[in-house]
Design a protein around this motif. Structure first.
Motif, PDB file in Angstrom:
ATOM      1  N   VAL A   1       0.851  -1.185   0.000  1.00 52.01           N
ATOM      2  CA  VAL A   1       0.000   0.000   0.000  1.00 52.01           C
ATOM      3  C   VAL A   1       0.892   1.243   0.000  1.00 52.01           C
ATOM      4  CG1 VAL A   1      -1.676   1.280   1.404  1.00 52.01           C
ATOM      5  CG2 VAL A   1      -1.811  -1.206   1.254  1.00 52.01           C
ATOM      6  N   LEU A   2       0.500   2.246  -0.776  1.00 49.64           N
ATOM      7  CA  LEU A   2       1.261   3.501  -0.799  1.00 49.64           C
ATOM      8  C   LEU A   2       0.293   4.667  -0.615  1.00 49.64           C
ATOM      9  CD1 LEU A   2       3.596   5.430  -1.348  1.00 49.64           C
ATOM     10  CD2 LEU A   2       3.289   5.019  -3.784  1.00 49.64           C
ATOM     11  N   ASN A   3       0.496   5.412   0.433  1.00 50.72           N
ATOM     12  CA  ASN A   3      -0.334   6.605   0.708  1.00 50.72           C
ATOM     13  C   ASN A   3      -1.829   6.331   0.524  1.00 50.72           C
ATOM     14  OD1 ASN A   3       2.113   7.818   1.066  1.00 50.72           O
ATOM     15  ND2 ASN A   3       2.027   9.122  -0.736  1.00 50.72           N
ATOM     16  N   GLY A   4      -2.287   5.199   1.030  1.00 52.38           N
ATOM     17  CA  GLY A   4      -3.715   4.913   0.970  1.00 52.38           C
ATOM     18  C   GLY A   4      -4.188   4.278  -0.322  1.00 52.38           C
ATOM     19  N   THR A   5      -3.245   3.963  -1.224  1.00 54.42           N
ATOM     20  CA  THR A   5      -3.611   3.299  -2.479  1.00 54.42           C
ATOM     21  C   THR A   5      -3.011   1.902  -2.478  1.00 54.42           C
ATOM     22  OG1 THR A   5      -3.594   5.358  -3.675  1.00 54.42           O
ATOM     23  CG2 THR A   5      -3.277   3.395  -4.985  1.00 54.42           C
ATOM     24  N   GLU A   6      -3.816   0.923  -2.911  1.00 51.15           N
ATOM     25  CA  GLU A   6      -3.266  -0.434  -3.018  1.00 51.15           C
ATOM     26  C   GLU A   6      -2.475  -0.503  -4.319  1.00 51.15           C
ATOM     27  OE1 GLU A   6      -6.159  -3.736  -3.292  1.00 51.15           O
ATOM     28  OE2 GLU A   6      -4.691  -4.449  -4.750  1.00 51.15           O
ATOM     29  N   LEU A   7      -1.159  -0.683  -4.175  1.00 47.87           N
ATOM     30  CA  LEU A   7      -0.300  -0.738  -5.373  1.00 47.87           C
ATOM     31  C   LEU A   7      -0.242  -2.146  -5.933  1.00 47.87           C
ATOM     32  CD1 LEU A   7       3.120   1.092  -5.117  1.00 47.87           C
ATOM     33  CD2 LEU A   7       1.126   1.688  -6.465  1.00 47.87           C
ATOM     34  N   GLY A   8      -0.348  -3.129  -5.046  1.00 45.33           N
ATOM     35  CA  GLY A   8      -0.221  -4.497  -5.522  1.00 45.33           C
ATOM     36  C   GLY A   8      -0.694  -5.484  -4.491  1.00 45.33           C
ATOM     37  N   SER A   9      -0.877  -6.694  -4.967  1.00 37.75           N
ATOM     38  CA  SER A   9      -1.502  -7.706  -4.160  1.00 37.75           C
ATOM     39  C   SER A   9      -0.913  -9.068  -4.530  1.00 37.75           C
ATOM     40  CB  SER A   9      -2.975  -7.653  -4.546  1.00 37.75           C
ATOM     41  OG  SER A   9      -3.762  -8.235  -3.619  1.00 37.75           O
ATOM     42  N   GLY A  10      -0.651  -9.888  -3.539  1.00 35.70           N
ATOM     43  CA  GLY A  10      -0.090 -11.198  -3.871  1.00 35.70           C
ATOM     44  C   GLY A  10      -0.275 -12.172  -2.733  1.00 35.70           C
TER      45      GLY A  10
END
Ligand code: ASP
Length: 619
Positions: free
Chosen positions: A507-516
């Motif tokens: 997560v970056l600044n409240g945004t999900e950047l990636g998932s795994g």
């Protein structure tokens, strides 16, 4: 009359000439960005992707060339041969990297004309987005777009280089394939050769990358297009790019280390320094501290101020003393206007029995000592916005929360308060923190959120769904709960609610950047998960037979992740929307305005495919 290029060769790009080049001969080629006619002197700003150089045509020097230059218009494509000259001190342009020099034209070739474009690349006021998308080739000539696309290239290259150096192979996987579930609808491609059958475009290369691990490639990556047919929310694209990777025998933090490494390289490529390792947080903790699974760490977490409230406050405010009283603090927004304060209440959506107290000043007027204790506990400063969220005295329990909470450390009522407060915190941050410039450029706060729940209760279907995708491994310690849970499939209080997944989000600044996640590598566990998802063995075989079969042939433990490249570039380029970093994006209605897609196709094509199209009602 247009000129031929002939054997003329470009010697310099338009943005590179400097004072040290004075006296040199140069041949520049590019677009006419701007033209200023001063009678005997005609100035052209000549542009290519590297920037702009001023070209001067002087009638006293060469009347014929000057006359030819008079016919130039915006966006004409020209080649100019000339000599680099230092500008007079009073005509130096400090805002232009090449502003100390100009090219004195000796020969001009007009290579192509341009119709008057609907907007000019040099215009500072942005034209309507639909016009920009329709004439994307003009739009992409703008320096901001050139910068965004260059950033995209640099970021992708840094990631490729990093992963290759770490021993990952870049391996392509098919686009014409069969359904890979990631929670969206598939885009389908009809087969002509076998009428009535369809390929699906991949929502992700998930099963292929797992099969690559079964095939012994050990470390795979791909910067890959994925396709998801979703009802498009504000900033989504039906086709988007993921940095997709998979590795054999990893612990979760092996994957995290790789991601941290390539993110550091990607951010450096865009001129930012970040310092992994990133902090880590359990999903449950994220909910308790931020009310959301993708917290923005630039703002403080919740504080439970229950103990600051006296018994009479609790009674008069009609709140439940056994539930948390959450204080949301948004620092330094300054004084809010009456209207801004009135706007807060409508932002609050209770998830069941939660109440909001948006006017902290009013509380302070009524209960000075309480307010002081709260402010002290929060370490609140001048101009901080404080909003309280508490359980109503008669709090009902959020239905969805029941399942989650039954085996967890948080009760349904608590969960309702946390998640309501989480959404409000987000809305407040968006509305006030951004506007009051509480966020600094380049303040990148990363976080790993881990140990997500494995399943989510689907109220409509009355069954459990995979919270991630069905190939995610449950926690080894929760296998017993899984075994018990498959005996209670249609029960929202089933032990399945407590099974944790070996899944993680960056997560970056409240945004999900990636998932795994770490994947299931054992056939027995995979079967059990399908059962938990209400799929019997036949159905599972029909959908994923090839994959289940592959699992039978010596599958090593493996895991991976995928990160959204578009979103990452958007953040790094400081762009406002994904459409600003994708060369040829689609609108919110999934339309490509430039090529005009999608379109109807001919009867002949449909016939060959064995497809009959029913006209939608009303047409
Ligand atoms: N396939 C997943 C996704 O696209 C990512 C992963 O689990 O590696 O979200």
């Amino acid at each position: 009359m247009l000129d031929f290029l002939g054997d003329l060769r470009r010697t310099h790009m338009c943005g590179v000439l400097r004072a040290s080049d004075a006296g040199k001969k140069a041949v520049l080629m590019g677009w006419v960005n701007r033209r200023r006619d001063h009678g005997h002197l005609l100035f052209i700003d000549l542009r290519d992707r590297t920037g702009v150089t001023q070209v001067v045509f002087n009638t006293d020097r060469d009347a014929a060339v000057h006359e030819k230059a008079e016919s130039l218009r915006n966006e004409y494509v020209i080649a100019v041969t000339g000599t680099v000259k230092l500008r007079d001190a009073n005509t130096i342009n400090p805002n232009m990297p090449s502003g100390e020099v100009e090219l004195v034209a000796e020969e001009l070739r007009i290579l192509n004309e341009s119709k008057l474009p609907p907007f000019l690349p040099g215009d500072t006021a942005l034209t309507h987005e639909e016009t920009r998308l329709k004439h994307r080739y003009i739009d992409l000539r703008r320096d901001v777009m050139q910068f965004n696309i260059e950033t995209r290239h640099k970021v992708a290259k840094a990631i490729r280089d990093y992963l290759s150096a770490q021993g990952f192979f870049e391996i392509e996987t098919p686009f014409m394939t069969r359904s890979t579930p990631e929670g969206a609808r598939d885009y389908l491609v009809p087969s002509r050769v076998q009428p009535g059958t369809f390929y699906a475009l991949p929502q992700s290369p998930q099963m292929f990358k797992q099969i690559l691990m079964i095939s012994g490639f050990d470390k795979y990556f791909q910067i890959v297009r994925c396709f998801r047919d979703e009802d498009l929310r504000a900033d989504r694209q039906p086709e988007f790019t993921q940095i997709d990777l998979e590795m054999s025998y990893p612990q979760p933090d092996s994957v995290w280390g790789v991601v941290e490494g390539f993110l550091r390289a990607a951010f450096a490529a865009a001129g930012y320094e970040i310092n992994p390792p990133f902090p880590r947080m359990d999903y449950d903790e994220a909910i308790r501290l931020y009310g959301i699974d993708k917290p923005d760490l630039r703002l403080p977490p919740f504080t439970d101020v229950r103990e600051c409230l006296a018994a009479e406050n609790v009674q008069e405010l009609a709140i439940n003393p056994n539930l948390p009283v959450i204080a949301i603090r948004i620092p330094k927004v300054g004084d809010l206007s009456r209207k801004e304060r009135d706007d807060i209440k409508p932002m609050f959506h209770s998830k069941g029995g939660a109440r909001v107290f948006e006017d902290f000043k009013r509380i302070a007027n009524r209960y000075a000592a309480t307010a002081e204790a709260v402010a002290k506990k929060l370490d609140a400063g001048e101009g901080d916005l404080i909003v309280l969220v508490a359980g109503a005295a008669q709090a009902s329990c959020g239905e969805n929360g029941a399942a989650f909470a039954s085996h967890r450390k948080v009760t349904p009522q608590e969960l309702a308060i946390y998640t309501s407060a989480g959404l409000l915190r987000l809305a407040l941050a968006q509305k006030y923190a951004e506007r009051h410039q509480c966020f600094q450029k380049g303040d990148f706060r990363f976080l790993w959120v881990t140990n997500f729940p494995m399943f989510e209760w689907d109220e409509a279907e009355q069954q459990w769904m995979a919270a991630h995708h069905p190939f995610t491994s449950p926690h080894e310690q929760d296998m017993k709960l899984l075994a018990e849970g498959v005996e209670a499939l249609h029960d929202p209080l089933s032990p399945l609610s407590a099974v944790r997944a070996l899944a993680y989000d960056v997560v970056l600044n409240g945004t999900e950047l990636g998932s795994g996640s770490i994947r299931i590598h054992r056939r027995d566990v995979q079967s059990r998960i399908f059962r938990a998802l209400g799929m019997n063995e036949e159905e599972a075989k029909a959908r994923f037979g090839f994959f289940l079969e592959a699992l039978d042939y010596g599958t090593p433990p493996h895991g991976g992740i995928a990160l959204g490249l578009d979103r990452m570039v958007m953040i790094l380029a400081g762009a406002e929307s994904l459409r600003e970093v994708i060369p040829f994006p689609k609108t919110a209605r999934a339309v490509d305005l430039m090529v005009d897609a999608p379109t109807p196709v001919s009867e002949k094509q449909l016939k060959e495919l064995g497809i009959a199209v029913k006209k939608p009602a009303g047409l």
